[in-house]
Design a protein around this motif. Structure first.
Motif, PDB file in Angstrom:
ATOM      1  N   GLY A  54       0.610  -1.215   0.008  1.00  0.00           N
ATOM      2  CA  GLY A  54      -0.060   0.025   0.110  1.00  0.00           C
ATOM      3  C   GLY A  54       0.796   1.360  -0.048  1.00  0.00           C
ATOM      4  N   GLU A  55       0.116   2.147   0.552  1.00  0.00           N
ATOM      5  CA  GLU A  55       0.867   3.690   0.229  1.00  0.00           C
ATOM      6  C   GLU A  55       1.642   4.218   1.563  1.00  0.00           C
ATOM      7  N   THR A  93       2.282  -4.584   3.391  1.00  0.00           N
ATOM      8  CA  THR A  93       2.935  -3.773   4.153  1.00  0.00           C
ATOM      9  C   THR A  93       2.631  -2.393   3.145  1.00  0.00           C
ATOM     10  N   ASN A  94       3.467  -1.288   3.362  1.00  0.00           N
ATOM     11  CA  ASN A  94       3.183   0.081   2.854  1.00  0.00           C
ATOM     12  C   ASN A  94       4.431   0.561   2.236  1.00  0.00           C
ATOM     13  N   LEU A 130       4.234  -9.060  -6.725  1.00  0.00           N
ATOM     14  CA  LEU A 130       4.094  -7.995  -5.982  1.00  0.00           C
ATOM     15  C   LEU A 130       2.463  -7.293  -6.503  1.00  0.00           C
ATOM     16  N   VAL A 131       1.710  -7.051  -5.657  1.00  0.00           N
ATOM     17  CA  VAL A 131       0.668  -6.195  -5.799  1.00  0.00           C
ATOM     18  C   VAL A 131       0.617  -4.918  -5.241  1.00  0.00           C
ATOM     19  N   THR A 132       0.640  -3.861  -6.194  1.00  0.00           N
ATOM     20  CA  THR A 132       0.743  -2.728  -5.645  1.00  0.00           C
ATOM     21  C   THR A 132      -0.657  -2.339  -5.605  1.00  0.00           C
ATOM     22  N   LEU A 133      -0.886  -1.415  -4.184  1.00  0.00           N
ATOM     23  CA  LEU A 133      -2.194  -0.786  -3.920  1.00  0.00           C
ATOM     24  C   LEU A 133      -2.129   0.569  -4.082  1.00  0.00           C
ATOM     25  N   GLY A 134      -2.590   1.409  -5.079  1.00  0.00           N
ATOM     26  CA  GLY A 134      -2.593   2.873  -5.103  1.00  0.00           C
ATOM     27  C   GLY A 134      -1.555   3.324  -6.146  1.00  0.00           C
ATOM     28  N   VAL A 163       1.601  -6.494 -10.273  1.00  0.00           N
ATOM     29  CA  VAL A 163       0.267  -6.271 -10.725  1.00  0.00           C
ATOM     30  C   VAL A 163      -0.209  -5.109  -9.949  1.00  0.00           C
ATOM     31  N   PRO A 164      -0.461  -3.812 -10.785  1.00  0.00           N
ATOM     32  CA  PRO A 164      -0.845  -2.619 -10.108  1.00  0.00           C
ATOM     33  C   PRO A 164      -2.337  -2.843  -9.807  1.00  0.00           C
ATOM     34  N   MET A 165      -2.791  -2.261  -8.709  1.00  0.00           N
ATOM     35  CA  MET A 165      -4.391  -2.474  -8.437  1.00  0.00           C
ATOM     36  C   MET A 165      -4.656  -1.006  -7.776  1.00  0.00           C
ATOM     37  N   TYR A 166      -5.963  -0.544  -7.932  1.00  0.00           N
ATOM     38  CA  TYR A 166      -6.520   0.791  -7.038  1.00  0.00           C
ATOM     39  C   TYR A 166      -6.329   0.227  -5.574  1.00  0.00           C
TER      40      TYR A 166
END
Length: 239
Positions: A54-55, A93-94, A130-134, A163-166
Protein backbone atom coordinates in the motif's frame (compact mmCIF):
# COMPACT_ATOMS: atom_id res chain seq x y z
CA UNK A 1 13.42 -27.83 -2.47
CA UNK A 2 13.71 -30.31 0.39
CA UNK A 3 11.61 -29.94 3.52
CA UNK A 4 14.68 -29.09 5.61
CA UNK A 5 15.79 -26.43 3.09
CA UNK A 6 12.30 -24.93 3.10
CA UNK A 7 12.33 -24.72 6.90
CA UNK A 8 15.74 -23.03 6.89
CA UNK A 9 14.60 -20.59 4.22
CA UNK A 10 11.44 -19.70 6.15
CA UNK A 11 13.49 -19.23 9.33
CA UNK A 12 15.90 -16.92 7.52
CA UNK A 13 12.97 -14.93 6.09
CA UNK A 14 11.41 -14.62 9.55
CA UNK A 15 14.68 -13.35 10.98
CA UNK A 16 15.10 -10.92 8.10
CA UNK A 17 11.61 -9.52 8.59
CA UNK A 18 12.17 -9.18 12.34
CA UNK A 19 15.35 -7.23 11.67
CA UNK A 20 13.54 -4.90 9.25
CA UNK A 21 10.77 -4.38 11.80
CA UNK A 22 13.31 -3.45 14.47
CA UNK A 23 15.00 -0.99 12.12
CA UNK A 24 11.65 0.54 11.14
CA UNK A 25 10.69 1.03 14.79
CA UNK A 26 13.83 3.07 15.39
CA UNK A 27 14.00 4.82 12.02
CA UNK A 28 14.48 8.60 12.02
CA UNK A 29 15.44 9.01 8.38
CA UNK A 30 12.57 11.34 7.42
CA UNK A 31 10.21 13.77 9.08
CA UNK A 32 7.37 11.27 9.37
CA UNK A 33 8.98 9.80 12.47
CA UNK A 34 8.18 12.98 14.41
CA UNK A 35 4.41 12.50 14.27
CA UNK A 36 4.06 8.74 14.58
CA UNK A 37 2.48 6.89 17.45
CA UNK A 38 3.71 3.58 16.09
CA UNK A 39 5.70 2.67 13.02
CA UNK A 40 3.96 0.06 10.85
CA UNK A 41 6.48 -2.40 9.35
CA UNK A 42 3.93 -4.84 7.91
CA UNK A 43 2.66 -8.33 8.68
CA UNK A 44 2.06 -11.71 7.17
CA UNK A 45 3.79 -14.93 6.20
CA UNK A 46 7.60 -14.97 5.89
CA UNK A 47 7.27 -17.40 2.98
CA UNK A 48 4.43 -15.59 1.21
CA UNK A 49 4.31 -15.97 -2.56
CA UNK A 50 2.42 -12.70 -2.90
CA UNK A 51 3.07 -9.32 -1.27
CA UNK A 52 0.59 -6.43 -1.16
CA UNK A 53 2.15 -2.96 -1.01
CA UNK A 54 0.00 0.00 0.00
CA UNK A 55 0.95 3.64 0.33
CA UNK A 56 1.16 4.54 4.02
CA UNK A 57 -0.47 3.96 7.42
CA UNK A 58 -3.60 5.87 8.38
CA UNK A 59 -4.94 6.85 11.79
CA UNK A 60 -5.89 3.37 12.98
CA UNK A 61 -2.75 1.81 11.58
CA UNK A 62 -0.65 4.39 13.42
CA UNK A 63 -2.52 3.61 16.64
CA UNK A 64 -2.19 -0.18 16.38
CA UNK A 65 1.11 -0.55 14.54
CA UNK A 66 -0.52 -2.85 11.95
CA UNK A 67 -1.22 -2.26 8.25
CA UNK A 68 -4.74 -1.96 6.80
CA UNK A 69 -6.83 -2.16 9.96
CA UNK A 70 -9.27 0.67 9.18
CA UNK A 71 -12.19 0.70 6.77
CA UNK A 72 -10.01 0.09 3.73
CA UNK A 73 -8.36 -2.78 5.61
CA UNK A 74 -11.70 -4.46 6.15
CA UNK A 75 -12.37 -4.22 2.42
CA UNK A 76 -8.91 -5.63 1.70
CA UNK A 77 -9.64 -8.58 4.02
CA UNK A 78 -12.82 -9.23 2.02
CA UNK A 79 -10.89 -9.04 -1.23
CA UNK A 80 -8.25 -11.47 0.05
CA UNK A 81 -10.89 -13.91 1.31
CA UNK A 82 -12.62 -13.79 -2.07
CA UNK A 83 -9.53 -15.32 -3.71
CA UNK A 84 -8.62 -17.79 -0.97
CA UNK A 85 -6.01 -15.67 0.82
CA UNK A 86 -5.74 -13.98 4.19
CA UNK A 87 -3.15 -12.07 6.21
CA UNK A 88 -1.52 -15.32 7.34
CA UNK A 89 -0.76 -16.49 3.80
CA UNK A 90 0.19 -13.17 2.17
CA UNK A 91 2.39 -10.29 3.33
CA UNK A 92 0.98 -6.76 3.63
CA UNK A 93 3.03 -3.59 3.96
CA UNK A 94 3.34 0.00 2.67
CA UNK A 95 5.90 2.06 0.80
CA UNK A 96 6.23 4.31 3.87
CA UNK A 97 6.05 2.83 7.34
CA UNK A 98 4.93 5.91 9.31
CA UNK A 99 1.68 7.83 8.95
CA UNK A 100 1.82 11.01 6.82
CA UNK A 101 0.11 13.92 8.63
CA UNK A 102 -3.65 14.07 8.05
CA UNK A 103 -3.28 11.02 5.78
CA UNK A 104 -1.77 13.12 2.99
CA UNK A 105 0.09 11.45 0.14
CA UNK A 106 3.65 10.36 0.95
CA UNK A 107 6.24 12.73 -0.49
CA UNK A 108 9.10 11.63 -2.76
CA UNK A 109 11.80 12.12 -0.11
CA UNK A 110 9.77 10.09 2.40
CA UNK A 111 9.29 7.27 -0.11
CA UNK A 112 13.02 7.35 -0.91
CA UNK A 113 13.98 7.27 2.77
CA UNK A 114 11.78 4.22 3.38
CA UNK A 115 12.75 2.35 0.21
CA UNK A 116 15.52 0.38 1.91
CA UNK A 117 13.03 -1.13 4.37
CA UNK A 118 10.69 -2.28 1.61
CA UNK A 119 13.60 -3.59 -0.45
CA UNK A 120 14.80 -5.59 2.57
CA UNK A 121 11.35 -7.08 3.11
CA UNK A 122 11.12 -8.13 -0.53
CA UNK A 123 14.61 -9.63 -0.34
CA UNK A 124 13.77 -11.55 2.86
CA UNK A 125 10.52 -13.02 1.56
CA UNK A 126 11.32 -13.42 -2.12
CA UNK A 127 7.68 -13.20 -3.27
CA UNK A 128 6.74 -14.30 -6.77
CA UNK A 129 4.23 -11.47 -7.21
CA UNK A 130 3.91 -7.92 -5.91
CA UNK A 131 0.47 -6.33 -5.90
CA UNK A 132 0.73 -2.55 -5.58
CA UNK A 133 -2.26 -0.85 -3.99
CA UNK A 134 -2.60 2.76 -5.13
CA UNK A 135 -0.79 4.98 -7.59
CA UNK A 136 2.15 5.87 -5.34
CA UNK A 137 3.17 2.26 -4.79
CA UNK A 138 2.56 1.54 -8.49
CA UNK A 139 4.81 4.43 -9.53
CA UNK A 140 7.67 2.95 -7.54
CA UNK A 141 7.85 0.38 -10.33
CA UNK A 142 6.23 2.22 -13.24
CA UNK A 143 7.00 5.94 -12.78
CA UNK A 144 4.84 8.29 -14.79
CA UNK A 145 2.24 5.64 -15.59
CA UNK A 146 -1.48 6.05 -14.88
CA UNK A 147 -3.16 3.59 -12.54
CA UNK A 148 -6.34 4.06 -14.55
CA UNK A 149 -4.50 2.53 -17.50
CA UNK A 150 -2.48 -0.19 -15.76
CA UNK A 151 -4.78 -1.48 -13.02
CA UNK A 152 -5.22 -5.23 -13.04
CA UNK A 153 -2.50 -5.79 -15.64
CA UNK A 154 0.43 -8.01 -14.57
CA UNK A 155 3.78 -6.70 -15.79
CA UNK A 156 7.39 -7.64 -15.34
CA UNK A 157 9.73 -5.27 -13.54
CA UNK A 158 13.24 -6.67 -13.52
CA UNK A 159 12.86 -10.16 -12.00
CA UNK A 160 9.53 -9.37 -10.33
CA UNK A 161 5.95 -9.68 -11.53
CA UNK A 162 4.01 -6.60 -10.45
CA UNK A 163 0.23 -6.27 -10.59
CA UNK A 164 -0.95 -2.67 -10.10
CA UNK A 165 -4.31 -2.31 -8.34
CA UNK A 166 -6.41 0.56 -7.09
CA UNK A 167 -6.06 1.16 -3.36
CA UNK A 168 -9.02 -0.36 -1.45
CA UNK A 169 -9.73 3.10 -0.03
CA UNK A 170 -10.56 4.28 -3.55
CA UNK A 171 -13.77 2.24 -3.38
CA UNK A 172 -14.74 4.02 -0.17
CA UNK A 173 -14.34 7.45 -1.76
CA UNK A 174 -15.64 6.54 -5.22
CA UNK A 175 -18.24 3.81 -5.12
CA UNK A 176 -18.04 3.10 -8.85
CA UNK A 177 -14.52 1.74 -8.37
CA UNK A 178 -15.64 -1.05 -6.03
CA UNK A 179 -16.67 -3.37 -8.87
CA UNK A 180 -13.49 -2.52 -10.77
CA UNK A 181 -11.34 -3.49 -7.78
CA UNK A 182 -13.35 -6.65 -7.17
CA UNK A 183 -12.99 -7.64 -10.83
CA UNK A 184 -9.23 -7.05 -10.77
CA UNK A 185 -8.88 -9.24 -7.68
CA UNK A 186 -11.13 -11.92 -9.17
CA UNK A 187 -8.65 -12.36 -12.02
CA UNK A 188 -5.71 -12.89 -9.66
CA UNK A 189 -6.22 -16.62 -8.86
CA UNK A 190 -6.11 -17.73 -12.48
CA UNK A 191 -3.09 -15.53 -13.16
CA UNK A 192 -1.25 -16.71 -10.05
CA UNK A 193 -1.74 -20.39 -10.81
CA UNK A 194 -1.17 -20.29 -14.57
CA UNK A 195 1.48 -17.62 -14.91
CA UNK A 196 3.25 -17.33 -11.57
CA UNK A 197 3.25 -21.01 -10.66
CA UNK A 198 1.56 -20.55 -7.27
CA UNK A 199 -0.17 -23.92 -7.15
CA UNK A 200 -1.58 -23.59 -3.64
CA UNK A 201 -3.95 -20.80 -4.59
CA UNK A 202 -7.45 -21.88 -3.60
CA UNK A 203 -10.11 -20.54 -5.95
CA UNK A 204 -13.45 -20.26 -4.13
CA UNK A 205 -16.43 -21.96 -5.76
CA UNK A 206 -18.29 -18.70 -6.37
CA UNK A 207 -15.34 -17.45 -8.46
CA UNK A 208 -15.00 -20.72 -10.38
CA UNK A 209 -18.68 -20.54 -11.27
CA UNK A 210 -18.42 -16.86 -12.14
CA UNK A 211 -21.30 -15.89 -9.86
CA UNK A 212 -21.44 -13.79 -6.75
CA UNK A 213 -19.68 -10.64 -5.56
CA UNK A 214 -17.79 -9.99 -2.35
CA UNK A 215 -20.18 -10.13 0.56
CA UNK A 216 -23.09 -11.03 -1.74
CA UNK A 217 -22.37 -14.48 -3.10
CA UNK A 218 -26.02 -15.09 -3.91
CA UNK A 219 -26.23 -12.03 -6.15
CA UNK A 220 -25.77 -12.32 -9.89
CA UNK A 221 -22.41 -11.30 -11.24
CA UNK A 222 -22.11 -8.34 -13.54
CA UNK A 223 -22.10 -9.67 -17.10
CA UNK A 224 -18.72 -9.22 -18.81
CA UNK A 225 -18.50 -6.94 -21.76
CA UNK A 226 -17.48 -8.30 -25.12
CA UNK A 227 -14.10 -6.56 -24.84
CA UNK A 228 -13.06 -8.17 -21.55
CA UNK A 229 -11.59 -11.46 -22.91
CA UNK A 230 -9.40 -9.52 -25.31
CA UNK A 231 -8.31 -7.17 -22.52
CA UNK A 232 -7.31 -10.11 -20.33
CA UNK A 233 -5.41 -11.71 -23.18
CA UNK A 234 -3.49 -8.48 -23.70
CA UNK A 235 -2.51 -8.27 -20.04
CA UNK A 236 -1.24 -11.86 -20.08
CA UNK A 237 0.90 -11.05 -23.10
CA UNK A 238 2.55 -8.26 -21.14
CA UNK A 239 4.48 -10.99 -19.30
Amino acid sequence: MSKDAAVIEATDARRGLALVAKQVMGCNDCGLCKGRTNAVPGEGSPDASIMFIGEGPGFYEDQQGRPFVGASGKFLDQLLASIGLDRRTAFITNIVKCRPPQNRDPEPDEIAACAKHLDAQIAAIGPKVLVTLGRHSMQRYFPGESIGRLHGQPRRHSDLIVVPMYHPAAALHQGSLRKVIEADFARLPDFLTRKAGIESMAVPAHLRSGSGAIGTQTAAATPPTAAEPDAESRQMRLL
